[in-house]
Design a protein around this motif. Structure first.
Motif, PDB file in Angstrom:
ATOM      1  N   TYR A 216       0.833  -1.197   0.000  1.00 47.66           N
ATOM      2  CA  TYR A 216       0.000   0.000   0.000  1.00 47.66           C
ATOM      3  C   TYR A 216       0.872   1.253   0.000  1.00 47.66           C
ATOM      4  O   TYR A 216       0.610   2.209  -0.747  1.00 47.66           O
ATOM      5  CB  TYR A 216      -0.899   0.009   1.238  1.00 47.66           C
TER       6      TYR A 216
ATOM      7  N   CYS B  11       2.394   1.947  -3.361  1.00 53.09           N
ATOM      8  CA  CYS B  11       1.407   2.477  -4.311  1.00 53.09           C
ATOM      9  C   CYS B  11       1.118   3.954  -4.039  1.00 53.09           C
ATOM     10  O   CYS B  11       1.036   4.767  -4.974  1.00 53.09           O
ATOM     11  CB  CYS B  11       0.122   1.662  -4.230  1.00 53.09           C
ATOM     12  N   TRP B  12       0.958   4.308  -2.782  1.00 55.40           N
ATOM     13  CA  TRP B  12       0.680   5.710  -2.455  1.00 55.40           C
ATOM     14  C   TRP B  12       1.874   6.604  -2.793  1.00 55.40           C
ATOM     15  O   TRP B  12       1.704   7.744  -3.238  1.00 55.40           O
ATOM     16  CB  TRP B  12       0.294   5.853  -0.987  1.00 55.40           C
TER      17      TRP B  12
ATOM     18  N   PHE C  90       1.888   7.032  -6.524  1.00 55.84           N
ATOM     19  CA  PHE C  90       0.770   7.922  -6.854  1.00 55.84           C
ATOM     20  C   PHE C  90       1.138   9.378  -6.610  1.00 55.84           C
ATOM     21  O   PHE C  90       0.894  10.255  -7.460  1.00 55.84           O
ATOM     22  CB  PHE C  90      -0.440   7.514  -6.019  1.00 55.84           C
ATOM     23  N   ALA C  91       1.746   9.664  -5.461  1.00 52.57           N
ATOM     24  CA  ALA C  91       2.140  11.036  -5.148  1.00 52.57           C
ATOM     25  C   ALA C  91       3.156  11.553  -6.156  1.00 52.57           C
ATOM     26  O   ALA C  91       3.065  12.696  -6.629  1.00 52.57           O
ATOM     27  CB  ALA C  91       2.704  11.099  -3.733  1.00 52.57           C
TER      28      ALA C  91
ATOM     29  N   TYR D 178      -5.931  13.188  -8.745  1.00 50.29           N
ATOM     30  CA  TYR D 178      -6.052  12.832  -7.332  1.00 50.29           C
ATOM     31  C   TYR D 178      -7.126  11.772  -7.113  1.00 50.29           C
ATOM     32  O   TYR D 178      -7.061  11.007  -6.153  1.00 50.29           O
ATOM     33  CB  TYR D 178      -6.381  14.064  -6.493  1.00 50.29           C
TER      34      TYR D 178
ATOM     35  N   CYS E  41      -5.654   7.511  -7.722  1.00 51.88           N
ATOM     36  CA  CYS E  41      -5.543   7.225  -6.288  1.00 51.88           C
ATOM     37  C   CYS E  41      -5.646   5.718  -6.041  1.00 51.88           C
ATOM     38  O   CYS E  41      -6.576   5.062  -6.535  1.00 51.88           O
ATOM     39  CB  CYS E  41      -6.632   7.958  -5.522  1.00 51.88           C
ATOM     40  N   PRO E  42      -4.742   5.129  -5.261  1.00 55.57           N
ATOM     41  CA  PRO E  42      -4.800   3.676  -4.998  1.00 55.57           C
ATOM     42  C   PRO E  42      -6.090   3.225  -4.320  1.00 55.57           C
ATOM     43  O   PRO E  42      -6.486   2.063  -4.464  1.00 55.57           O
ATOM     44  CB  PRO E  42      -3.584   3.448  -4.081  1.00 55.57           C
TER      45      PRO E  42
ATOM     46  N   VAL F 139      -5.355   7.988   3.553  1.00 49.64           N
ATOM     47  CA  VAL F 139      -4.271   7.070   3.922  1.00 49.64           C
ATOM     48  C   VAL F 139      -4.484   6.561   5.340  1.00 49.64           C
ATOM     49  O   VAL F 139      -4.278   5.371   5.631  1.00 49.64           O
ATOM     50  CB  VAL F 139      -2.905   7.763   3.794  1.00 49.64           C
TER      51      VAL F 139
END
Length: 555
Positions: free
Chosen positions: A123, A126-127, A130-131, A297, A301-302, A495
């Protein structure tokens, strides 16, 4: 010419009244290079103005923003080879591809019960990707941004289809409710375990024998011959909790699904709805002259492929209605906007928190009624058919769910975690009511009616920080509002929900983990708010100094 265009873009981005632009291509805040000047890099023009800084509802409105009279030398000089904007496009595409690959591996990971710590690292990866991808996108030309956002939305959503639901069993209840309705039985009349519905059971939703040894299964009384029986449906002894629009969605998915399709049609529906949300956000941003890059966004987003697609949570349908409704309200179509918000409430109840945002800055009772009356009417009318044919309550297990999750008793579970850090448990609920009333009042009185999603984000984000929910899919609505508004600092709240739901399982004290992650998210929001306030005050001072200097020159 450059200064005039930048001044216009700044005013439009902030939702203020500025010089009108007739060419739709110039109405975005990412004008193409040739439209401004051949020597100016698109990315520099696009992002010389921080949209979120200007549009923060907590910052007093400024009627004008000074036009930029000069362009930094770094903007006019192109690097050797490919332009900076094109390089940012390539970087964003590469990071998006890496994010897609990481999401595939994350969704296929089976460690929710066996190794939540390892799943949490997936997780986190992935975040982080993504950022990075969302940051890189902000430097790309607008003609690339829209294509990347849409293509990325489809690719990211598709990653949720690579495995059966991993971290939630809610979609099994959806499939069951659709099947029950197709058999002519109101979904609110019987619990899945009731003998009256035994004829509708199959081995997928109701395994027997050795198949009952898996995880996430609820036990049922054994058969008359002693054979073990179980079900994939959670809480099988209670009636359904889902509102009527969600039930209608389950019914239609069932009707359109081939036999033995199992979970896949609901996942495909979630993927289609998530991409539809992306398209709706982009359309609203284009019409309101916003930055299309913020649509990523939501699109990338995951939380979207994991919760809206893989776990197929119906929340995404409510998100689509809520986003479209806010867009219509901003365009002064209050009746239709209110009706769509009502449909969102009749899908998952939670979208009711966007109503204060939809009423941002409204002073006349007539204008408020134009939103609230259709919202209430649609909600009531969607319940009516089910109420007429159901023998039991159409609210199902709602009251029991509220008690089970600890919303009625602050000491029962880890709800109101941040409030309970500083207040006695008995004061948590009154404090929640007081704070939410203050925030809603602020949005109603000071909110920007041109950007109702800004006030809706403030109300929704505050509610999450005060309630500290333990389910990560609740944050889908928050993520969509961030995509509309652009204030990325609220994303850590999503998150925190994922960490509370997954990461906390790796620790003995889950409550402490949940409290910590929500406290960190609150700190990020507060720090970002302070920074935006300081930047806005600095811009106001520079505006005043520039005006004074210009006045002196004229004299």
């Amino acid at each position: 010419m450059i200064a005039a265009k930048l001044g216009t873009v700044t005013d439009a981005t902030a939702g203020r009244t500025g010089p009108q632009v007739t060419d739709p291509s110039e109405a975005t805040c990412s004008t193409d290079v040739a439209d401004v000047a051949h020597s100016v890099d698109t990315a520099e023009v696009t992002h010389s103005v921080d949209t979120a800084d200007v549009t923060d509802p907590a910052v007093p409105a400024v009627s004008t923003v000074p036009a930029v009279s000069t362009v930094p030398a770094a903007s006019t000089a192109r690097a050797p080879g490919r332009p900076r904007g094109a390089r940012r496009t390539v970087l964003a595409a590469v990071l998006l591809a890496a994010l897609t690959a990481a999401l595939v591996l994350t969704v296929r990971h089976t460690g929710f019960h066996t190794d939540p710590a390892a799943l949490s690292w997936w997780y986190a990866a992935c975040w982080a990707l993504f950022a990075a991808a969302a940051w890189a996108l902000r430097g790309a030309p607008v003609r690339h941004v829209v294509v990347l956002v849409l293509a990325g939305s489809a690719a990211v959503a598709a990653t949720g289809l690579v495995a059966a639901p991993r971290t939630s069993t809610d979609s099994f209840r959806y499939a069951w409710d659709g099947r029950v309705q197709a058999a002519g039985v109101p979904p609110y009349d019987h619990a899945p375990a009731d003998a009256e519905l035994a004829r509708l059971r199959d081995t997928w939703l109701f395994p027997t024998g050795d198949a009952c040894r898996g995880r996430d299964l609820a036990w049922l009384p054994p058969a008359s011959d002693g054979t073990a029986r179980c079900t994939r449906i959670n809480r099988p002894t209670v009636h359904t909790i889902y509102p009527p629009v969600a039930e209608a969605y389950f019914y239609n998915v069932h009707l359109l699904s081939p036999d033995d399709a199992r979970h896949k049609p609901l996942q495909i529906g979630g993927a289609a709805l998530s991409v539809a949300v992306t398209g709706t956000v982009l359309l609203i941003l284009r019409r309101r002259r916003g930055d299309p890059a913020t649509a990523a966004y939501w699109a990338w987003c995951p939380a979207v492929p994991i919760e809206a697609v893989n776990n197929a949570h119906a929340d995404v349908l409510g998100v689509l209605f809520a986003v479209a409704g806010l867009g219509l309200v901003a365009a002064r179509h209050r009746l239709s906007g209110g009706a769509l918000i009502g449909a969102a409430v009749a899908t998952k109840l939670m979208p009711a928190v966007v109503l204060p945002g939809a009423l941002s800055g409204v002073r006349r009772v007539r204008d408020a009624a134009a939103v609230l009356v259709p919202a209430a009417a649609v909600t009531a009318l969607t319940y009516l058919p089910y109420a007429l044919v159901s023998r039991d309550s159409v609210f199902g297990y709602l009251g029991g769910y509220v008690d089970e999750e600890g919303y009625g008793d602050a000491a029962a579970r880890d709800r109101y975690a941040l409030l309970r850090l500083v207040l006695p448990d008995a004061w948590a609920v009154p404090a929640l009511v007081a704070v939410m009333a203050a925030v809603c009042g602020y949005v109603l009185w000071r909110g920007d009616r041109e950007r109702p999603w800004s006030g809706a984000l403030l109300v929704t984000g505050t509610a999450f920080l005060l309630l500290t929910p333990g389910y990560s899919w609740y944050a889908l609505l928050l993520v969509a509002l961030v995509a509309l508004d652009g204030r990325w600092e609220w994303l850590p709240v999503a998150v925190a929900g994922a960490a509370r739901y997954v990461t906390a399982r790796a620790f003995d004290d889950r409550e402490a983990v949940g409290t910590t992650v929500y406290a960190v998210a609150a700190a990020v929001v507060l720090v970002a708010w302070a920074v935006r306030r300081r930047r806005a005050a600095s811009r106001i001072r520079k505006t005043s100094m520039g005006s004074a200097a210009a006045s002196g020159v004229l004299r």
